[in-house]
Design an enzyme around this catalytic site. Structure first.
Site, short mmCIF file in Angstrom:
data_model
loop_
_atom_site.label_atom_id
_atom_site.label_comp_id
_atom_site.label_asym_id
_atom_site.label_seq_id
_atom_site.Cartn_x
_atom_site.Cartn_y
_atom_site.Cartn_z
N VAL A 84 10.93 4.00 -0.77
CA VAL A 84 9.67 4.22 -0.05
C VAL A 84 9.21 2.97 0.69
O VAL A 84 9.72 1.87 0.46
CB VAL A 84 8.56 4.70 -1.02
N GLU A 85 8.22 3.14 1.58
CA GLU A 85 7.62 2.08 2.38
C GLU A 85 8.68 1.28 3.16
O GLU A 85 8.61 0.06 3.25
CB GLU A 85 6.77 1.14 1.51
N GLY A 86 9.64 1.98 3.71
CA GLY A 86 10.71 1.34 4.47
C GLY A 86 11.92 1.17 3.59
O GLY A 86 11.97 0.26 2.76
#
Length: 755
Positions: A436-438
């Site tokens: 997640v988040e990149g």
């Protein structure tokens, strides 16, 4: 100057404008998001260490500390991780109520809007402590305070939007989520097909100009329970109701989930983690333009807004969770390795265990050092986009290594699931943090160096802006200044890198930092080599470098190590240069230097321009990669940090949740203290070659009271090494309880008799 500009610079300027690669809007907006900080100093090749050390360490206010010692500890005491994940499949209602009542969802929201108004460091500390008790609770608290409606409203919302929504978010009347990822668009946000068509429509009984939205989002944390959805979509204006342009770009808006056309899907189950997460859809959902975050003026600015918010949030949430996980693994694994004996000695005494144990302890020290340094930057109002990417990538990747090592050392204790297994759920959760988040693959290969080379380089962004200037005369003037400054910088860097690397860095600048001075010198040496190699790669590859992802990843690894190791030295300085902690510092440095040198060797072996590669190798690494990593003595000393109770062990694993519930970790801590307190008794028995306390009492080697202490410690260890088991019917519905089995066969016999 005009002669140089017109005769030398002009043809270079014309050539560079022609070969400058095109950049998509999302790429440009990502580059412009956030700012630079210590990463820019590292990119110069000559970092000013006094500047780093002058930064005040992140600290908590009295109010923030009281919140940690009060509501956070109360929340942790309410959490039973096994029941949350395997029985309830959610946080219980009383926990949800407590989180809302104590304003956990409003930590970053200013006090004037009813929030707590906490600093980034306080936010990080809260997430860190809760993470050491329950990942589900930590994620639930973390997400509303990271990338989402609250953060975006605070940064970009209109005053009316802030007044309307922030108080409701702060006290939990509204639960937020943010919808970005869709089936068609994961890392490539530009490919999203979620749309908002500007048109006229009816809203609350009046005709207004607004957006008719259609979307499909997935992986949305808190989505199944959210009442306020932040939504990213592409805005289009086919009837030119707001301007002459038709395709307006990525935009973000607030969508109350009760609006007609909004469909909240079922729940996802991410790696058996039961935090609320799921898909949602919108079919012809109409909202007025003033539901766009920031109002009509912010149409098309959504991606830049998201990247700016992410530049801060990505440096707090997952690094905090990772720091907690690493410290938790260090504390529990060190304790287990101390109390668990095989072949008559604690397993932590075996060198084969010491090596991964040192890796756990050293990594825990490094991740938390980097977290604190990053929070200090955020507390000062910086939003370092590249550093946030470094933190997200390396904190989560190193957590994966730490948890793998912890599982290996625990063996069957961590493999057999149940209420007494305090590691299994963390092991399952790691891939979520990686993704997640990149996603980490994207972040490593494209973002850290790809973004850092432009944002953190002292001249490259200026040159690119000059080349893109519409006014050619102004562009030429700006390019002339930045280009020749770049040339002078590169020449100085070449001789600096050559001198520092051929002398082993012994004359490189460093502060007077006692035993750590040598490490500053080596980082100065590596920084100059990095700056030189980066310049040469940019010169020889130009825009093609972004397609050389493996090269970019290696450069990113070096920049990351320079930052992370800077953080280690800063932590050691801030904590008073504790000699007891020096083994952890030495382990981090030796490990990081090995990675840096190996990445340089890999870059030089694969740089397409072989002539430049040979010259660079001669200048910075004539004898190849020579650092071999931590010595056996350093590994042994680092492992000892977590094998005995000490102030150093507490410094390495601070601010974790300690709930005395006579389960899992609480049992382990009790056994650890009992065993280490009885060590002197055990030593006397070993010296007398005795194993039975009763015999030792008879022979006067120990007293009866001491034998009783040994028994208490032995019983405590036995409780720790126990693993859970379950009745068959507790694990599968195909099994029946004994009474049911008897009834089953009785019914079966009656059926046969009738037949």
């Amino acid at each position: 100057m005009s002669f140089r500009r017109d005769t030398i610079t002009r043809p270079i300027f014309s050539w560079a404008r022609g070969v400058l690669p095109s950049m998509s809007d999302t790429e440009r907006e990502a580059l412009e998001a956030g700012d630079v900080w210590w990463d820019a100093d590292l990119f110069t090749g000559n970092p000013d260490w006094s500047k780093l050390l002058a930064n005040a360490p992140a600290t908590l206010t009295a109010e923030e500390q009281a919140f940690l010692d009060g509501p956070v500890d109360e929340l942790c005491a309410m959490l039973d991780d096994w029941k949350i994940n395997w029985e309830w499949r959610d946080l219980p209602p009383e926990v949800w109520d407590f989180i809302k009542a104590k304003k956990f969802f409003g930590m970053i929201i200013p006090k004037e809007y009813g929030g707590l108004g906490f600093s980034p460091y306080a936010h990080s500390e809260v997430v860190r402590k809760i993470s050491s008790r329950s990942l589900v609770a930590a994620v639930t608290v973390m997400v509303p305070n990271s990338l989402g409606p609250g953060e975006l409203l605070m940064r970009f919302g209109t005053k009316e939007q802030q007044d309307q929504w922030l108080p409701r978010l702060a006290d939990g009347r509204d639960i937020p989520c943010f919808g970005l990822t869709s089936p068609e668009a994961g890392s490539d946000a530009a490919s999203m097909i979620d749309t908002g068509i500007i048109c006229k429509g009816e809203f609350e009984g009046r005709e207004v100009i607004g957006l008719r939205l259609n979307w499909h989002k997935r992986y949305i944390t808190l989505g199944p329970v959210a009442t306020l959805l932040g939504l990213a979509f592409k805005a289009h204006d086919p009837d030119h109701l707001v301007g002459s342009q038709e395709d307006l770009g990525i935009t973000v808006a607030l969508i109350p989930t009760h609006l007609p056309g909004v469909s909240i899907g079922h729940r996802h189950l991410p790696a058996m983690q039961v935090f609320q997460n799921g898909p949602n859809w919108g079919k012809d959902v109409f909202i007025p333009l003033d539901y766009i975050i920031g109002g009509k003026e912010r149409i098309g600015q959504g991606w830049k807004m998201l990247m700016t918010a992410l530049a801060a949030g990505r440096g707090i949430s997952l690094p905090s969770l990772s720091a907690a996980g690493a410290a938790y693994a260090a504390r529990t694994t060190g304790a287990y390795a101390r109390i668990r004996e095989q072949f008559g000695i604690p397993i932590g005494k075996f060198e084969g265990i010491e090596e991964p144990l040192a890796r756990i302890a050293g990594t825990a020290y490094l991740i938390d050092a980097a977290r604190r340094l990053t929070c200090a930057a955020l507390n000062q109002g910086n939003h370092p986009a590249v550093i946030s990417g470094i933190m997200k990538l390396h904190a989560t990747e190193r957590l994966r290594t730490v948890i793998d090592d912890a599982m290996d050392i625990h063996g069957g204790k961590a493999v057999i699931d149940g209420p007494e297994n305090y590691l299994g759920n963390l092991y399952r959760a790691v891939p979520v943090a990686i993704t997640v988040e990149g996603a980490n693959i994207l972040t490593r290969n494209l973002i850290i160096f790809g973004q850092g080379a432009i944002r953190a380089h002292p001249y490259l962004l200026q040159e690119m802006n000059a080349l893109g200037e519409q006014d050619k005369a102004k562009g030429l003037d700006d390019f002339d200044k930045s280009f020749w400054a770049h040339v002078g910088h590169s020449i100085a860097t070449l001789f600096r890198a050559w001198g520092r690397n051929w002398t082993g860095g012994v004359f490189a600048p460093a502060p007077d930092a006692g035993a750590a001075t040598q490490f500053y010198r080596q980082l100065s040496r590596y920084s100059s080599a990095f700056a030189l190699c980066a310049d040469m790669a940019l010169l020889t590859l130009g825009g093609a470098l972004k397609r050389k992802e493996m090269l970019s990843a290696r450069f990113g690894d070096i920049l990351s190590e320079l930052y992370l190791l800077s953080a280690v030295l800063k932590r050691w300085q801030d904590e008073g240069r504790q000699q007891a902690d020096l083994p952890a510092v030495e382990w981090c440095m030796a490990t990081g230097f090995r990675i840096i040198e190996q990445r340089f060797a890999d870059i030089l072996a694969n740089l397409p321009n072989r002539f430049v590669a040979v010259v660079l190798k001669f200048l910075i690494q004539p004898f190849g990669a020579r650092v071999t990593g931590p010595s056996d003595a350093t590994v042994h000393a680092c492992a000892q940090l977590v094998l005995e109770p000490s102030v150093a062990r507490d410094r390495l694993t601070p601010n974790l949740s300690h709930v005395d519930d006579d389960k899992g970790v609480a049992r382990l801590e009790k056994a650890f203290m009992l065993v280490t307190a009885a060590e002197d008794i055990s030593k006397r028995m070993r010296a007398a070659h005795l194993h039975d306390p009763a015999v030792a009492v008879k022979q006067g080697v120990i007293t009866q009271a001491e034998a009783d202490r040994l028994k208490v410690a032995h019983d405590a260890v036995a409780r720790v090494i126990e693993v859970d088991d379950f009745a068959p019917e507790a694990l599968s519905p195909i099994y029946k309880k004994p009474a049911d089995v008897h009834q089953f066969f009785q019914e079966l016999g009656e059926t046969r008799a009738v037949g």
